[in-house]
Design a protein around this motif. Structure first.
Motif, mmCIF file in Angstrom:
data_model
loop_
_atom_site.group_PDB
_atom_site.id
_atom_site.type_symbol
_atom_site.label_atom_id
_atom_site.label_comp_id
_atom_site.label_asym_id
_atom_site.label_seq_id
_atom_site.Cartn_x
_atom_site.Cartn_y
_atom_site.Cartn_z
ATOM 1 N N ARG A 74 -12.119 -28.841 -3.706
ATOM 2 C CA ARG A 74 -13.431 -29.468 -3.603
ATOM 3 C C ARG A 74 -13.314 -30.980 -3.528
ATOM 4 O O ARG A 74 -14.033 -31.647 -2.756
ATOM 5 N N SER A 75 -12.398 -31.535 -4.341
ATOM 6 C CA SER A 75 -12.199 -32.992 -4.297
ATOM 7 C C SER A 75 -11.664 -33.428 -2.934
ATOM 8 O O SER A 75 -12.099 -34.443 -2.364
ATOM 9 N N MET A 120 -14.414 -33.413 -0.313
ATOM 10 C CA MET A 120 -15.269 -34.596 -0.384
ATOM 11 C C MET A 120 -14.602 -35.794 0.284
ATOM 12 O O MET A 120 -15.250 -36.567 1.007
ATOM 13 N N ASP A 123 -14.719 -35.258 4.025
ATOM 14 C CA ASP A 123 -16.069 -35.489 4.558
ATOM 15 C C ASP A 123 -16.327 -36.986 4.760
ATOM 16 O O ASP A 123 -16.924 -37.409 5.771
#
Length: 389
Positions: A136-137, A140, A143
């Motif tokens: 997830r990190s 991010m 993105d």
């Protein structure tokens, strides 16, 4: 006992009519003399059999336990002797415990293996959670880089239209965006996989892998408990105070756990004293009434007892007739068993001993003394051994 009464009566008649000649011996006196004992005996016996019913069938029975081991194995020790008294909990025999110790060690190893696997499963669960956080990190970060790359594409395209930039810069920015998109797709796949593994839990909140490992441990612990129980069953103890009979077991034999193959017979000290009565004789008999018995193994001795209960069921009273109600001892047809409890607690009664007895009911208690006299005279006859050789 009626004979004793007649002898005493005949003696009185002889004294009155012949010795002292107090009354004339004629037809009238003869009829009266014969009629009186018949009437008195009839009335006395009829009421006596209700107030203090007697029986010549008193039996002593013991519980007999067929000793069958719970496990099969080779016997290594038989410390008891036949017909010797043993106490509850004494060792009757031992089976070789080594094969069962091996099973215990194998079951213990399976439990330890399962516990080690559980630790690994929980570590994997934590690893999946860390992987999810890391993915997830990283998503991010990608993105942010993707937004920056798209912004640069627009900037390089604007510069290229004004002649301040080159086409190569635009293509390089587009390639970077494409690469970032591929990386994001890979990260999304990793996130989905990690999320699936961390969300796959049972009702207790454990991960499926952890739950399966816990189930394996529970099964291994059950097998360990069974192996330990079987090891404990290699030593067979006396179920109660009693005597070992029919002892043919020897070290080296194989003792089987088959119910139809007992290795010895154990006779408990706990006894039943049973008196057999006709069904019309027990109508006044009730618990805690006084009773007396005279066993042939103790000639001349009266044993005080208490009525415990009337056994109101026999095997012949079933539909269909069978062995569901214990018929012990076999009750003759038309009779009921009355269980007695000896008050003389220190007396020894052999299993299978026979004798006679009487129960003193609450009805017409003044007749009890007659029955007691009769019983005491009858037990004197047990001293006689009527054999011709």
């Amino acid at each position: 006992m009626e004979l004793l009464f007649l002898i005493l009566y005949a003696t009185g008649v002889w004294l009155v009519f012949f010795k002292f000649k107090l009354l004339p011996w004629n037809i009238t006196s003869q009829v009266i003399t014969v009629t009186i004992p018949v009437i008195l005996l009839t009335i006395t016996v009829l009421f006596l059999n209700i107030a203090a019913p007697s029986t010549t069938d008193v039996r002593v029975i013991n519980y007999v336990v067929q000793i069958v081991p719970r496990v099969t194995g080779r016997v290594v020790e038989v410390p008891v002797e036949p017909n010797a008294k043993v106490r509850k909990g004494d060792v009757l025999f031992r089976i070789d415990p080594e094969p069962f110790r091996i099973q215990v060690r194998a079951a213990q190893a399976a439990v330890e293996q399962g516990r080690a696997k559980l630790i690994g499963s929980r570590a994997n669960q934590q690893s999946y959670e860390e992987q999810l956080k890391e993915a997830r990190s990283k998503r991010m970060s990608l993105d942010a880089r993707l937004d920056l790359g798209r912004m640069r594409i627009r900037q390089f395209q604007e510069l290229a239209r004004t002649g301040a930039g080159t086409r190569f810069d635009v293509e390089q920015a587009q390639a970077d965006v494409t690469q970032l998109t591929s990386e994001i797709a890979a990260v999304d796949a990793a996130v989905a996989q990690a999320r699936f593994k961390t969300r796959a839990r049972n009702g207790d909140g454990d991960q499926d892998e952890v739950a399966r490992t816990k189930a394996e441990i529970a099964q291994a612990e059950a097998q360990l408990a069974e192996a330990q129980w079987q090891l404990a069953q290699t030593t067979v103890h006396a179920p109660a105070d009693g005597t070992v009979v029919n002892l043919q077991l020897r070290p080296g034999q194989v003792a089987s756990q088959l119910v139809g193959q007992p290795v010895m017979t154990f006779v408990e000290d706990a006894q039943w004293v049973i008196a057999m009565y006709g069904q019309n004789e027990v109508r006044e008999i009730g618990p805690d009434q006084e009773a007396e018995i005279a066993m042939r193994m103790y000639p001349g001795r009266i044993i005080k007892c208490k009525v415990q209960a009337v056994v109101w069921a026999t095997a012949g009273g079933q539909v269909p007739i069978g062995g569901n109600i214990p018929n012990m001892p076999p009750v003759p047809p038309g009779q009921l068993a009355v269980r007695l409890t000896p008050v003389d607690g220190d007396i020894f009664l052999a299993a299978g001993a026979r004798g006679q007895g009487a129960v003193y009911t609450d009805y017409a208690s003044f007749l009890h003394v007659i029955r007691k006299v009769f019983l005491r005279v009858s037990t004197k006859l047990d001293w006689l051994i009527l054999k011709l050789h």
